[in-house]
Design a protein around this motif. Structure first.
Motif, PDB file in Angstrom:
ATOM      1  N   LEU A 157       0.874  -2.497   2.679  1.00 53.15           N
ATOM      2  CA  LEU A 157       0.325  -2.207   1.352  1.00 53.15           C
ATOM      3  C   LEU A 157       0.022  -0.702   1.222  1.00 53.15           C
ATOM      4  N   PRO A 158       0.228  -0.175   0.036  1.00 52.47           N
ATOM      5  CA  PRO A 158      -0.040   1.262  -0.136  1.00 52.47           C
ATOM      6  C   PRO A 158      -1.549   1.556  -0.202  1.00 52.47           C
ATOM      7  N   CYS A 214      -1.206  -1.673   7.248  1.00 50.23           N
ATOM      8  CA  CYS A 214      -0.144  -2.469   7.886  1.00 50.23           C
ATOM      9  C   CYS A 214      -0.723  -3.658   8.653  1.00 50.23           C
ATOM     10  N   LEU A 215      -0.146  -4.852   8.427  1.00 50.57           N
ATOM     11  CA  LEU A 215      -0.465  -6.058   9.200  1.00 50.57           C
ATOM     12  C   LEU A 215       0.794  -6.429  10.002  1.00 50.57           C
ATOM     13  N   HIS A 216       0.662  -6.463  11.329  1.00 50.61           N
ATOM     14  CA  HIS A 216       1.806  -6.756  12.202  1.00 50.61           C
ATOM     15  C   HIS A 216       1.584  -8.103  12.903  1.00 50.61           C
ATOM     16  N   GLN A 217       2.623  -8.930  12.825  1.00 53.52           N
ATOM     17  CA  GLN A 217       2.645 -10.157  13.644  1.00 53.52           C
ATOM     18  C   GLN A 217       3.673  -9.905  14.735  1.00 53.52           C
ATOM     19  N   CYS A 218       3.196  -9.828  15.960  1.00 53.74           N
ATOM     20  CA  CYS A 218       4.075  -9.454  17.075  1.00 53.74           C
ATOM     21  C   CYS A 218       4.586 -10.699  17.848  1.00 53.74           C
ATOM     22  N   SER A 219       3.840 -11.785  17.794  1.00 50.24           N
ATOM     23  CA  SER A 219       4.176 -12.967  18.597  1.00 50.24           C
ATOM     24  C   SER A 219       5.386 -13.719  18.056  1.00 50.24           C
ATOM     25  N   GLY A 220       5.730 -13.549  16.797  1.00 52.74           N
ATOM     26  CA  GLY A 220       6.866 -14.229  16.192  1.00 52.74           C
ATOM     27  C   GLY A 220       6.846 -14.060  14.701  1.00 52.74           C
ATOM     28  N   PRO A 221       7.787 -14.695  13.992  1.00 54.88           N
ATOM     29  CA  PRO A 221       7.810 -14.588  12.537  1.00 54.88           C
ATOM     30  C   PRO A 221       6.534 -15.150  11.921  1.00 54.88           C
ATOM     31  N   ARG A 222       6.253 -14.643  10.697  1.00 54.22           N
ATOM     32  CA  ARG A 222       5.072 -15.147   9.979  1.00 54.22           C
ATOM     33  C   ARG A 222       5.319 -15.031   8.489  1.00 54.22           C
ATOM     34  N   VAL A 223       5.066 -16.160   7.840  1.00 54.30           N
ATOM     35  CA  VAL A 223       5.199 -16.168   6.389  1.00 54.30           C
ATOM     36  C   VAL A 223       3.844 -15.737   5.805  1.00 54.30           C
ATOM     37  N   TRP A 224       3.895 -14.700   4.992  1.00 57.33           N
ATOM     38  CA  TRP A 224       2.664 -14.151   4.408  1.00 57.33           C
ATOM     39  C   TRP A 224       2.380 -14.870   3.109  1.00 57.33           C
ATOM     40  N   LEU A 225       1.212 -15.484   3.077  1.00 59.96           N
ATOM     41  CA  LEU A 225       0.832 -16.257   1.902  1.00 59.96           C
ATOM     42  C   LEU A 225       0.444 -15.328   0.741  1.00 59.96           C
ATOM     43  N   PHE A 226       0.602 -15.874  -0.462  1.00 60.37           N
ATOM     44  CA  PHE A 226       0.267 -15.090  -1.658  1.00 60.37           C
ATOM     45  C   PHE A 226      -1.213 -14.737  -1.682  1.00 60.37           C
ATOM     46  N   SER A 227      -2.039 -15.657  -1.247  1.00 61.25           N
ATOM     47  CA  SER A 227      -3.485 -15.396  -1.224  1.00 61.25           C
ATOM     48  C   SER A 227      -3.817 -14.293  -0.232  1.00 61.25           C
ATOM     49  N   TYR A 258       5.949   2.284  -3.271  1.00 65.05           N
ATOM     50  CA  TYR A 258       4.551   2.248  -2.817  1.00 65.05           C
ATOM     51  C   TYR A 258       3.636   3.023  -3.763  1.00 65.05           C
ATOM     52  N   GLN A 259       4.188   4.122  -4.314  1.00 63.05           N
ATOM     53  CA  GLN A 259       3.401   4.946  -5.242  1.00 63.05           C
ATOM     54  C   GLN A 259       2.984   4.134  -6.461  1.00 63.05           C
ATOM     55  N   LEU A 260       3.815   3.163  -6.803  1.00 63.06           N
ATOM     56  CA  LEU A 260       3.550   2.312  -7.959  1.00 63.06           C
ATOM     57  C   LEU A 260       2.705   1.086  -7.608  1.00 63.06           C
ATOM     58  N   GLY A 261       2.285   0.990  -6.347  1.00 64.73           N
ATOM     59  CA  GLY A 261       1.414  -0.105  -5.924  1.00 64.73           C
ATOM     60  C   GLY A 261       2.145  -1.335  -5.388  1.00 64.73           C
ATOM     61  N   ARG A 262       3.442  -1.284  -5.116  1.00 72.32           N
ATOM     62  CA  ARG A 262       4.207  -2.426  -4.602  1.00 72.32           C
ATOM     63  C   ARG A 262       3.803  -2.760  -3.184  1.00 72.32           C
ATOM     64  N   VAL A 263       3.947  -4.041  -2.828  1.00 74.99           N
ATOM     65  CA  VAL A 263       3.602  -4.522  -1.485  1.00 74.99           C
ATOM     66  C   VAL A 263       4.900  -4.859  -0.745  1.00 74.99           C
ATOM     67  N   PHE A 264       4.986  -4.514   0.552  1.00 70.21           N
ATOM     68  CA  PHE A 264       6.172  -4.782   1.374  1.00 70.21           C
ATOM     69  C   PHE A 264       5.818  -5.922   2.351  1.00 70.21           C
ATOM     70  N   ALA A 265       6.430  -7.101   2.171  1.00 72.75           N
ATOM     71  CA  ALA A 265       6.134  -8.279   3.018  1.00 72.75           C
ATOM     72  C   ALA A 265       7.428  -8.769   3.688  1.00 72.75           C
ATOM     73  N   ILE A 281      -1.755 -11.887   0.613  1.00 74.66           N
ATOM     74  CA  ILE A 281      -1.290 -10.621   0.030  1.00 74.66           C
ATOM     75  C   ILE A 281      -2.270 -10.142  -1.053  1.00 74.66           C
ATOM     76  N   GLU A 282      -2.717 -11.090  -1.882  1.00 72.54           N
ATOM     77  CA  GLU A 282      -3.653 -10.725  -2.952  1.00 72.54           C
ATOM     78  C   GLU A 282      -4.961 -10.201  -2.373  1.00 72.54           C
ATOM     79  N   PHE A 283      -5.416 -10.882  -1.301  1.00 72.27           N
ATOM     80  CA  PHE A 283      -6.639 -10.420  -0.627  1.00 72.27           C
ATOM     81  C   PHE A 283      -6.456  -9.008  -0.079  1.00 72.27           C
TER      82      PHE A 283
END
Length: 909
Positions: A149-150, A162-175, A114-121, A177-179
């Motif tokens: 995101l850090p 932190c973005l949480h999807q509680c209702s079920g799985p969710r595929v996080w789009l690249f756009s 995270y210190q290096l700016g990595r995103v956890f999806a 994540i970039e946003f």
């Protein structure tokens, strides 16, 4: 689980291709709008809480996630713990705000990434290969898919977005994540701005605090300065007075005014350590202690039993409220008696002794005393102690001064009496010996005996004069009597005086006179003579082999003109050097030779003198504004150098005639009636015989009353008035005679003012000359006050008697040496002339005569010079007088110079 678990930090870009273009454009538009709004909010606001809340609200609206939250790490736990500080959540799910999360493995596994700016999806926590503990944390908050995101504050990991999807799985789009990365960057900027703002705010607050402290300090300094100024004024008031009561009143008043308290008192201890209020200053609206029903004496058992108690150790007492102290009931009762509610007390010392107390009281109400106020009171107490000590010392000084004055008066009376008792018989001894010496029929043995008597008497007189001079010096009653002194004659007389003494010891006595020496100087001749006699006496006393040399020479004076005179006269520095080849003085003894009654070991062995000679010499020299220096080498001799500034008198001020060897009154003078008033028979006989032999009509009486009676009956022209007389002393007799003279003159004016001329009236006034053995100046002043015309000190020389007679009666006398009349006058023929005038008169003589005089001077032929001068005595009396002076002073070189210049003048003419 089969196969490898998906990497939560891997971003699957191919999923973007499944979305339609329209949806993608709409999503990008919403994201762009959201990013702009968040950026605007960050620029407008500095409160991170507000920015965080706006950000999570907007993100949830755009991305339609179940929860958007911001997590902050606790810096003290090294990324192991933290808390959610903001969120936006669908209401059906739990709120995570303020929820604390602990993950001991986060620091090791994820912090650096995270210190290096990595995103956890993670699209599904159950298929991402997460650890059980990690899954449990997500399950705690109902999370099924997450995007993390850090949030960086500068280079440091501050927290997580932190973005949480509680209702079920969710595929996080690249756009998406970039946003979110753009959003995280903006939130990081907000954190940096907030930090800077907080730092600026902190500095601003610190600055405000510092300014407040400065203001407080300035106020305290101004307050302190005011008190310091008050202290200085109090100290100045104390030092300006020597009256201790005035000091007490002024100090208590000033202290009360400065402190603004109700009462300030000075309390003095008694010997039994009780005490009383000595002085007080009370506010105008309050009654002083003297007017209220309270005693001025304070009986404090603690102070009495402990002899001043803690105040003896210079302790102070400061009480804000007497009821807040653990005082005994009786103590409270005493304080209430004097209406005291708050007070300060400081000790007052005289040296090391506790004298009393200085107290400031506040009545009826408590008061918090400031440290500066205590300092003011303490300083005032210390200055009171100094004033008391000064007052005590002043009283002691006055007492000592009174005792000293009484002792001095007793000493002066004793010395005056002893002076009279010693000098009166000594006057008889010397007087009779001088009368006998006038007899031409004396044998050689008789003359030797008379010389012994005179020499012994003179020695005794010198000893008496030394003691009396020292006493006058100590009493500050000695002064100079300036007169024109024949310097060359003085040096000649000293050589004659000590020649026999030097010859008897086998010594060579040299008197060296510089050719530049002036003939006359204005100085106290008696003091100068005494100095030189003392120095020569010491030199001869301590020299057994060799010589004693007295050198006289001049040096330029630092100032060419004497100040404070209407007609300045040329001045110079006259130097006398006495050099001997005697035993010398050790270096460690030189410092004490000028101390009174102190003699060197060699001086003590000689058993001669009083040890006063050099002490008197130094005082006389200093009195004449001169200096004395001594250099000595043991076994080789001593050199004493005396330097005295002198004034050369004008030629018309110099008196040539001396009244030595007087044989009688000059002819063609009216008879002179003389009255001698003397209670001592021997002195009366001496003076009567001397005056009768000269030719005066003389009567004698023994007391002052008889002198007044004789004056009324006989009207003498001159009276020799002894000062210490029986029946009526000389002072009273003189006053009576002057009073009777004044009454007689007034009657003459009434009878016929025009018939009695001023000359006749002044001629009828009797000349009265005081004759006394006292040498003190106050006696001389007393004689002048009584109306005496002059003053004669016993024992006296006959020449002084004749000089006074010539001066006051304008008499002429016959001299045995000159065979002609001498007179006290200002005849210009008897005055010295300048070198220029002498050269002009010499130029009137022939070249032959001048050549003979010059040759006689070059050959040092005294007889030839004398013969030459005899030829011009009648025609050139002034010139003869000047050349005779040079001749007697062995200044043949000056005679030669005058002749040379005269010959040059003749050549020019």
């Amino acid at each position: 689980m089969t196969g490898s678990a998906p990497d939560p930090f891997h971003l699957p870009q191919d999923e973007e291709e499944t979305l339609s273009c329209d949806i993608q454009l709409e999503t990008l538009l919403q994201q762009s709008t959201l990013l702009r709004e968040v950026t605007n909010e960050i620029q407008k606001k500095l409160d991170t809480n507000t920015i965080f809340q706006i950000a999570v609200d907007k993100i949830q609206d755009v991305l339609k996630t179940d929860r958007v939250a911001i997590f902050q790490f606790d810096p003290a736990t090294d990324y192991r713990q933290g808390v959610f500080v903001a969120e936006k959540v669908v209401p059906v799910y739990y709120s995570v705000v303020a929820a604390r999360v602990t993950d001991d493995r986060f620091s090791e596994n994820y912090a650096d990434k995270y210190q290096l700016g990595r995103v956890f999806a993670v699209s599904d926590i159950y298929t991402a290969g997460l650890s059980d503990c990690h899954i449990q944390i997500y399950e705690r908050f109902q999370v099924r898919a997450t995007l993390v995101l850090p949030l960086l504050q500068g280079d440091q990991l501050w927290g997580l977005l932190c973005l949480h999807q509680c209702s079920g799985p969710r595929v996080w789009l690249f756009s998406e994540i970039e946003f979110m990365e753009q959003i995280a960057i903006q939130l990081g900027i907000a954190l940096n701005q907030a930090e800077l703002y907080e730092q600026a705010l902190g500095k601003s607050q610190q600055l405000q605090i510092a300014l407040q402290q400065v203001e407080v300090q300035k106020e305290q300094e101004a307050w302190k300065a005011r008190y310091e100024r008050n202290i200085a004024e109090i100290v100045l008031r104390i030092r300006q007075s020597l009256d201790i009561e005035d000091i007490f009143r002024a100090t208590t008043h000033d202290v009360r005014e400065s402190l603004g308290c109700d009462r300030v008192v000075v309390y003095q201890f008694f010997p039994d350590w009780s005490g009383k209020f000595l002085v007080e200053a009370t506010a105008p609206n309050l009654s002083p202690l003297s007017e209220i029903d309270v005693p001025t004496t304070w009986q404090d058992t603690y102070l009495q039993e402990n002899q001043g108690g803690k105040y003896r150790d210079n302790a102070m007492t400061v009480v804000t409220d007497i009821y807040q102290q653990s005082y005994t009931d009786c103590h409270i009762e005493i304080l209430e008696w004097f209406q005291i509610r708050a007070y300060m007390v400081v000790p007052v010392f005289i040296g090391e002794t506790l004298w009393g107390l200085l107290a400031a009281y506040q009545l009826h109400q408590p008061r918090s005393w400031h440290q500066v106020e205590l300092y003011l009171l303490k300083q005032a107490g210390a200055q009171l102690g100094v004033a008391l000590q000064q007052s005590e010392l002043l009283n002691q000084l006055r007492e000592s001064k009174n005792k000293a004055e009484a002792a001095n008066q007793a000493k002066s009376a004793f010395l005056a009496n002893m002076s009279h008792e010693l000098r009166t018989p000594l006057n008889a001894i010397l007087g009779f010996s001088q009368l006998l010496a006038r007899d031409k029929n004396l044998t050689g043995e008789q003359k030797q005996t008379l010389n012994t008597i005179n020499r012994s008497g003179s020695h005794l007189l010198n000893l008496i004069n030394d003691v009396l001079d020292m006493s006058k010096i100590e009493a500050g009653k000695i002064s100079l009597n300036l007169q024109n002194c024949d310097l060359l004659h003085l040096l000649d007389s000293l050589q004659e005086m000590f020649a026999l003494k030097a010859k008897s010891k086998g010594l060579v006595l040299n008197v060296q006179k510089s050719s530049q020496l002036p003939s006359y100087i204005r100085i106290d001749e008696s003091r100068l003579r005494q100095v030189l006699i003392n120095l020569l006496t010491n030199a001869l006393k301590f020299t057994d082999v060799g010589s004693v040399t007295l050198s006289a020479f001049t040096q330029p004076s630092p100032e060419s003109l004497t100040p404070h005179q209407e007609n300045p006269q040329p001045s110079l520095s006259l130097c006398f050097e006495v050099e001997d080849t005697g035993i010398g003085i050790a270096n460690n003894q030189l410092a004490g030779i000028f101390e009174a009654f102190i003699q060197t070991p060699s001086g003590q062995r000689s058993q001669d003198g009083t040890g006063l000679g050099l002490a008197i010499c130094r005082h006389f020299i200093h009195l004449m504004k001169g200096d004395i220096q001594v250099q000595s080498q043991p076994g080789q001799g001593t050199t004493v150098l005396v330097q005295i500034p002198v004034v050369i008198p004008d030629t018309d001020e110099v008196e040539e005639h001396r009244y030595t060897n007087v044989t009688g009154l000059a002819p063609d003078q009216a008879p002179i009636r003389m009255l001698i008033v003397e209670d001592n028979l021997e002195n009366r006989q001496i003076l009567k015989q001397l005056m009768t032999d000269v030719g005066f009509e003389v009567q004698t009486v023994e007391n002052g009353q008889a002198a007044v009676d004789c004056w009324q009956a006989w009207h003498p022209q001159i009276i020799w008035m002894d000062w210490q007389l029986p029946v009526m002393n000389g002072y009273e007799a003189t006053r009576v005679i002057r009073s009777l003279e004044s009454q007689g003159n007034q009657r003459a004016d009434v009878i016929s003012p025009s018939a009695v001329s001023r000359t006749e009236i002044s001629a009828s006034r009797t000349i009265i000359i005081a004759v006394t053995a006292s040498v003190f100046e106050d006696t001389q002043a007393e004689c002048e006050e009584a109306g005496c015309d002059d003053f004669l000190c016993k024992p006296y020389q006959p020449s002084r008697l004749f000089e006074l007679l010539a001066q006051h009666l304008n008499l002429k006398f016959l001299s045995e040496d000159q065979g002609q009349a001498i007179t006290f006058s200002e005849d210009q023929d008897a005055l010295l002339i300048s070198d220029h005038d002498a050269e002009l008169q010499l130029s009137q003589r022939s070249v032959e005569w001048l050549t003979q005089l010059q040759q006689a001077a070059i050959e040092l032929d005294e007889e030839w010079v004398s013969q030459q001068l005899a030829e011009i005595t009648t025609d050139y009396p002034k010139l003869t007088t000047k050349l005779m002076k040079l001749f007697r002073g062995f200044q043949f070189d000056q005679i030669t110079n005058l002749v040379d210049n005269a010959l040059s003048l003749k050549t020019k003419t």
